[in-house]
Motif scaffolding. Structure first.
Motif, PDB file in Angstrom:
ATOM      1  N   TYR A 161       8.805  48.842   9.597  1.00 50.07           N
ATOM      2  CA  TYR A 161       9.107  48.294  10.927  1.00 50.07           C
ATOM      3  C   TYR A 161       8.930  46.775  10.835  1.00 50.07           C
ATOM      4  CZ  TYR A 161       9.676  49.012  15.964  1.00 50.07           C
ATOM      5  OH  TYR A 161      10.161  49.034  17.252  1.00 50.07           O
ATOM      6  N   VAL A 162      10.021  46.035  11.054  1.00 50.62           N
ATOM      7  CA  VAL A 162      10.046  44.594  10.789  1.00 50.62           C
ATOM      8  C   VAL A 162      10.195  43.827  12.097  1.00 50.62           C
ATOM      9  CG1 VAL A 162      11.203  42.743   9.515  1.00 50.62           C
ATOM     10  CG2 VAL A 162      11.175  45.082   8.586  1.00 50.62           C
ATOM     11  N   ASP A 163       9.355  42.812  12.274  1.00 51.86           N
ATOM     12  CA  ASP A 163       9.463  41.924  13.436  1.00 51.86           C
ATOM     13  C   ASP A 163       9.374  40.483  12.934  1.00 51.86           C
ATOM     14  OD1 ASP A 163       9.225  41.838  16.606  1.00 51.86           O
ATOM     15  OD2 ASP A 163       7.900  40.305  15.801  1.00 51.86           O
ATOM     16  N   THR A 181       4.648  66.563   8.407  1.00 49.61           N
ATOM     17  CA  THR A 181       3.375  66.209   9.049  1.00 49.61           C
ATOM     18  C   THR A 181       3.535  65.436  10.348  1.00 49.61           C
ATOM     19  OG1 THR A 181       3.197  64.141   7.791  1.00 49.61           O
ATOM     20  CG2 THR A 181       2.242  66.127   6.803  1.00 49.61           C
ATOM     21  N   THR A 182       4.761  65.136  10.758  1.00 45.76           N
ATOM     22  CA  THR A 182       4.917  64.292  11.948  1.00 45.76           C
ATOM     23  C   THR A 182       6.240  64.613  12.623  1.00 45.76           C
ATOM     24  OG1 THR A 182       4.890  61.992  12.734  1.00 45.76           O
ATOM     25  CG2 THR A 182       5.962  62.398  10.630  1.00 45.76           C
ATOM     26  N   THR A 183       6.613  63.800  13.603  1.00 49.13           N
ATOM     27  CA  THR A 183       7.888  63.921  14.303  1.00 49.13           C
ATOM     28  C   THR A 183       8.577  62.557  14.293  1.00 49.13           C
ATOM     29  OG1 THR A 183       6.956  63.347  16.463  1.00 49.13           O
ATOM     30  CG2 THR A 183       6.915  65.685  15.816  1.00 49.13           C
ATOM     31  N   PRO A 184       9.884  62.490  14.562  1.00 52.43           N
ATOM     32  CA  PRO A 184      10.548  61.181  14.559  1.00 52.43           C
ATOM     33  C   PRO A 184       9.917  60.192  15.527  1.00 52.43           C
ATOM     34  CG  PRO A 184      12.186  62.933  14.520  1.00 52.43           C
ATOM     35  CD  PRO A 184      10.859  63.597  14.718  1.00 52.43           C
ATOM     36  N   GLY A 185       9.653  60.615  16.761  1.00 52.94           N
ATOM     37  CA  GLY A 185       9.067  59.707  17.742  1.00 52.94           C
ATOM     38  C   GLY A 185       7.690  59.234  17.347  1.00 52.94           C
ATOM     39  N   ALA A 186       6.844  60.171  16.880  1.00 46.77           N
ATOM     40  CA  ALA A 186       5.488  59.797  16.476  1.00 46.77           C
ATOM     41  C   ALA A 186       5.511  58.859  15.273  1.00 46.77           C
ATOM     42  CB  ALA A 186       4.684  61.051  16.152  1.00 46.77           C
ATOM     43  N   ALA A 237       3.926  55.123  15.262  1.00 47.32           N
ATOM     44  CA  ALA A 237       2.884  54.781  14.287  1.00 47.32           C
ATOM     45  C   ALA A 237       3.280  53.539  13.485  1.00 47.32           C
ATOM     46  CB  ALA A 237       2.639  55.960  13.355  1.00 47.32           C
ATOM     47  N   ALA A 238       4.541  53.443  13.084  1.00 52.07           N
ATOM     48  CA  ALA A 238       4.997  52.263  12.339  1.00 52.07           C
ATOM     49  C   ALA A 238       4.930  51.018  13.215  1.00 52.07           C
ATOM     50  CB  ALA A 238       6.425  52.487  11.836  1.00 52.07           C
ATOM     51  N   ASP A 239       5.258  51.166  14.494  1.00 53.13           N
ATOM     52  CA  ASP A 239       5.207  50.038  15.428  1.00 53.13           C
ATOM     53  C   ASP A 239       3.769  49.550  15.602  1.00 53.13           C
ATOM     54  OD1 ASP A 239       6.012  48.149  17.232  1.00 53.13           O
ATOM     55  OD2 ASP A 239       6.284  49.524  18.897  1.00 53.13           O
ATOM     56  N   LEU A 240       2.823  50.486  15.778  1.00 53.19           N
ATOM     57  CA  LEU A 240       1.414  50.105  15.915  1.00 53.19           C
ATOM     58  C   LEU A 240       0.906  49.440  14.634  1.00 53.19           C
ATOM     59  CD1 LEU A 240       0.064  53.266  17.778  1.00 53.19           C
ATOM     60  CD2 LEU A 240       0.309  50.968  18.722  1.00 53.19           C
ATOM     61  N   THR A 277       1.459  45.611   6.307  1.00 54.71           N
ATOM     62  CA  THR A 277       0.243  46.397   6.487  1.00 54.71           C
ATOM     63  C   THR A 277       0.611  47.869   6.408  1.00 54.71           C
ATOM     64  OG1 THR A 277      -0.816  44.729   7.876  1.00 54.71           O
ATOM     65  CG2 THR A 277      -1.646  46.980   8.053  1.00 54.71           C
ATOM     66  N   LEU A 278      -0.181  48.628   5.669  1.00 52.71           N
ATOM     67  CA  LEU A 278       0.081  50.051   5.463  1.00 52.71           C
ATOM     68  C   LEU A 278      -0.558  50.879   6.580  1.00 52.71           C
ATOM     69  CD1 LEU A 278       1.479  51.915   3.394  1.00 52.71           C
ATOM     70  CD2 LEU A 278      -0.740  52.135   2.241  1.00 52.71           C
ATOM     71  N   PHE A 279       0.131  51.917   6.974  1.00 46.88           N
ATOM     72  CA  PHE A 279      -0.348  52.820   8.021  1.00 46.88           C
ATOM     73  C   PHE A 279      -1.732  53.368   7.678  1.00 46.88           C
ATOM     74  CE2 PHE A 279      -0.664  57.338   9.292  1.00 46.88           C
ATOM     75  CZ  PHE A 279      -0.698  57.186  10.665  1.00 46.88           C
ATOM     76  N   ASP A 280      -2.639  53.322   8.663  1.00 46.19           N
ATOM     77  CA  ASP A 280      -3.993  53.855   8.526  1.00 46.19           C
ATOM     78  C   ASP A 280      -4.190  54.898   9.617  1.00 46.19           C
ATOM     79  OD1 ASP A 280      -6.718  54.401   8.696  1.00 46.19           O
ATOM     80  OD2 ASP A 280      -7.312  52.405   8.086  1.00 46.19           O
ATOM     81  N   PRO A 281      -4.343  56.178   9.268  1.00 43.20           N
ATOM     82  CA  PRO A 281      -4.468  57.215  10.304  1.00 43.20           C
ATOM     83  C   PRO A 281      -5.598  56.961  11.296  1.00 43.20           C
ATOM     84  CG  PRO A 281      -4.151  58.201   8.142  1.00 43.20           C
ATOM     85  CD  PRO A 281      -4.380  56.732   7.914  1.00 43.20           C
TER      86      PRO A 281
END
Length: 711
Positions: free
Chosen positions: A307-309, A405-410, A414-417, A431-435
């Motif tokens: 996810y790029v900003d 393990t997930t859904t498209p929306g979730a 998660a990538a946005d957060l 930054t890598l996703f951290d559960p």
């Protein structure tokens, strides 16, 4: 003063008349149909009026433009060239509030929908005719081969006859022209040789069912390769002919050329699924592609998202203008596409300056991180636009998971957060996703979403923590601590939601409610127990203390509850006032003028500027619990720590302040604080926050003359 009409307006006798003339001229051009002048004039007037209303109606009514497009098709204006010129004419109109794309889109959608409806009707007529032709062919074959041959050859649509083994036996002239081939090129070929990579799922299953006698016919749109290699799209109807005994004998295929209609639909679909500025797939196309990954995944399938900003894009827009910003976005999109598409990754624009990279069948975190590094490398160099060299950076949130393990929306959330964690960490990085971090962020979001209505639902309540005088061991005060009984997350303490309340502004109504409830409870204790009732301490958030309305609100609350202002102490943090000129000082002096007292909470964790402390209208100071709690940690110099605490107590007394120690958990610490002159203390040694009934019990059972209390 300029007399030029504003964009989007239609002056009397100018814009409207000019549009009507242009529209009439467009429809009068030869489009392969002949229309009586009176009918044409009425059509021009009616459709121009609909489009003009669509341009001028507020709010925009897409139905009017859609109806105009449909009426042209109903009047047999079906030439795609006409649609293209009509769209160009509409786009040339000066319209307000950027409704041009919406107007042309609605008009084209109405035209396409009506054309499709018309085509479906024609196809149904063709199918009916084909069915009639099939029956006629059966009769003709039995009655007269000559009559059937005449019908076969004179048909306007392509017809081919084959046996049930799939061999082509005969083709008419129309079919030969459709394929650009002669009889020798087609007769004797196998029907199975006409497979195309874009054949619809199930087409050949339907064919097998037909030649085996399980169905009488089927129809669908199917592409074919012409003899010259060009692709044509046809509407195909295949019917079964049986012999007198009912056994399958022949198959008859009828093909109508629908290539132009298919290409028009493809152009419209491309416009609907691609960003017009950058040419990249848009949000809808991205989610369509992402959701396909989740339809029937294999157990081990994985995917990745970057996810790029862009960092600082708003500065470009604000300083150089939106046109320059649009050029920068187009350049960024080109760089991302050039760097990532060859790797097999989808690059899409979600909107604004946000892009996303989708890694299908990702091989693990390393590949996703490599894609993020590719993004940053692609944007590392400056972008040359006109005379400007624009430095553009980006922050990237990286998510890599198993599909199961997930859904498209979730996944996108998660990538946005994760992206925002990258921005908070300093930008220009991935930054890598951290559960765990994601769970905390989701919890904060859940808190902020439900909080506005939580007060109305009665989900908040107040516990009270006792403060004791160290000199005689008597209950001196209670601190009101708000709790939230969250229906999903359980009971939450202030640390879990007050920061969110401050950020969203909800701290104002929440703080007002806490003051009302706590002051009412304190007044009730005084009414029941008189002077034995404890003083009430209430924390003020920074935003509350900076509000000019606080003094008025508190005065109303004190009047309403009947609480003596002298029995209320408000606790502020060191960050409430940042200097002697701070506006918050006026509010604090106003509170003291009401008769309440003020204390500095968590002293030693903020700026600790003694000059500011001297200027504050406070009468108390609470030493942060970390000063006492950290004294017993391994490696800490306990004697030095106690000297610091003793110095704080002496300094506060020099300023005429009452001193309260927080975080007192042992009898030994309580004794030591008492010997160095500390006035009050609170902590688990004296009692944890409890319900009002427990405070009332303590008031009744209050011992007399104990130096310190053992909790």
């Amino acid at each position: 003063m300029s007399t030029t009409p504003e964009r989007g307006t239609t002056p009397e006798g100018s814009g409207a008349e000019r549009f009507h003339e242009d529209w009439a001229r467009l429809l009068s051009t030869d489009h392969g149909i002949a229309v009586h002048p009176d009918l044409l004039n009425r059509l021009v007037a009616r459709t121009a009026a609909l489009l003009r209303r669509a341009q001028e109606e507020h709010p925009f009514v897409p139905r009017l433009a859609t109806q105009a497009g449909a009426e042209l098709v109903d009047a047999h204006f079906t030439d795609p060239v006409l649609l293209a010129r009509a769209v160009e004419l509409l786009q040339a109109q000066p319209l307000a509030d950027d409704r041009g794309p919406a107007l042309t889109g609605a008009f084209a959608a109405g035209w396409a929908a009506a054309l499709r409806e018309r085509t479906l009707r024609e196809q149904e007529a063709i199918r009916t005719a084909a069915d009639a032709a099939r029956k006629e062919a059966e009769r003709a074959l039995r009655a007269s081969e000559a009559r059937f041959r005449a019908l076969f050859e004179s048909a306007a649509i392509g017809i081919g006859i084959g046996d049930t083994d799939g061999n082509i036996m005969a083709v008419n002239k129309a079919l030969q022209e459709l394929f650009g081939a002669g009889p020798a090129d087609m007769i004797g070929r196998r029907v199975g040789d006409l497979v195309h990579p874009e054949d619809a799922p199930g087409v050949w299953e339907a064919y097998e069912e037909l030649i085996s006698g399980k169905r009488e016919y089927f129809q669908l749109d199917k592409p074919y390769y012409r003899q010259d290699g060009e692709v044509i799209w046809t509407h195909l109807t295949v019917s079964l002919i049986r012999d007198d005994d009912g056994s399958p004998q022949y198959q008859v295929a009828m093909l109508e050329d629908v290539t132009d209609r298919y290409r028009l639909q493809e152009r419209l679909r491309h416009q609907a699924t691609h960003d017009p500025l950058t040419g990249l797939p848009n949000r809808a196309a991205f989610f369509e592609r992402l959701e396909k990954l989740f339809e029937e995944p294999e157990p081990g399938d994985r995917f990745g998202l970057c996810y790029v900003d862009l960092d600082g894009f708003k500065v470009v827009n604000d300083s150089l203008g939106h046109d320059m910003g649009d050029q920068l976005l187009a350049a960024v999109a080109a760089r991302l596409k050039a760097a990532l598409t060859p790797l097999g990754h989808l690059v899409a624009r979600l909107g604004g300056d946000e892009f996303v990279v989708l890694l299908e069948r990702c091989r693990g975190e390393q590949e996703a991180v490599a894609a993020a590094k590719t993004v940053l490398k692609a944007l590392a160099g400056p972008v040359l636009i006109g005379d400007h060299k624009l430095a553009v950076g980006a922050s990237v949130g990286v998510l890599e998971r198993r599909v199961s393990t997930t859904t498209p929306g979730a996944a996108v959330r998660a990538a946005d957060l994760t992206l925002y964690r990258a921005k908070e960490a300093g930008r220009g990085r991935w930054t890598l996703f951290d559960p765990k971090e994601n769970a905390r962020a989701v919890s904060r979001y859940a808190v902020s979403v439900r909080m506005p209505a939580a007060l109305d639902r009665g989900e908040f309540f107040i516990d009270y923590q006792p403060l004791y005088r160290l000199a005689d061991g008597r209950l001196a005060a209670v601190e009101a601590l708000v709790r939230w009984r969250h229906p999903q997350l359980g009971v939450l303490g202030p640390d879990e939601f007050v920061t969110t309340a401050e950020e969203t502004g909800l701290i104002m109504p929440l703080g007002r409610w806490v003051l009302e409830q706590a002051c009412g409870q304190a007044a009730d204790w005084i009414k029941r127990f008189g002077d034995a009732a404890p003083q009430l301490n209430v924390n003020l958030a920074v935003r509350q203390a900076r509000s000019a309305a606080l003094v008025t609100d508190l005065g109303r609350i004190l009047d309403g509850t009947g609480l003596d202002p002298a029995r209320l102490q408000l606790e502020i943090t060191e960050s409430t006032v940042v200097g002697p000129e701070d506006e918050a000082l006026r509010t604090l002096h106003g509170l003291v003028d009401l008769g309440v007292s003020l204390a500095v909470d968590d002293f030693g964790t903020g700026w600790s500027n003694l000059a500011y402390l001297r200027d504050l209208p406070v009468s108390g100071l609470k030493i942060a619990g970390s000063f006492v709690g950290d004294l017993h940690e391994p490696g800490k110099d306990e004697s030095t720590g106690w000297r610091i605490v003793s110095g704080l107590v002496s300094m506060a007394h020099t300023l005429g302040l009452t001193v309260t120690a927080e975080g007192v958990e042992t009898l030994r610490d309580a004794e030591r604080l008492r010997t160095m002159g500390c006035d009050w203390a609170q902590g688990w040694h004296f009692g944890r926050p409890v319900r009002p009934a427990e405070i009332a019990r303590r008031i009744v059972e209050e011992p007399k003359g104990r130096p310190v209390r053992e909790g």
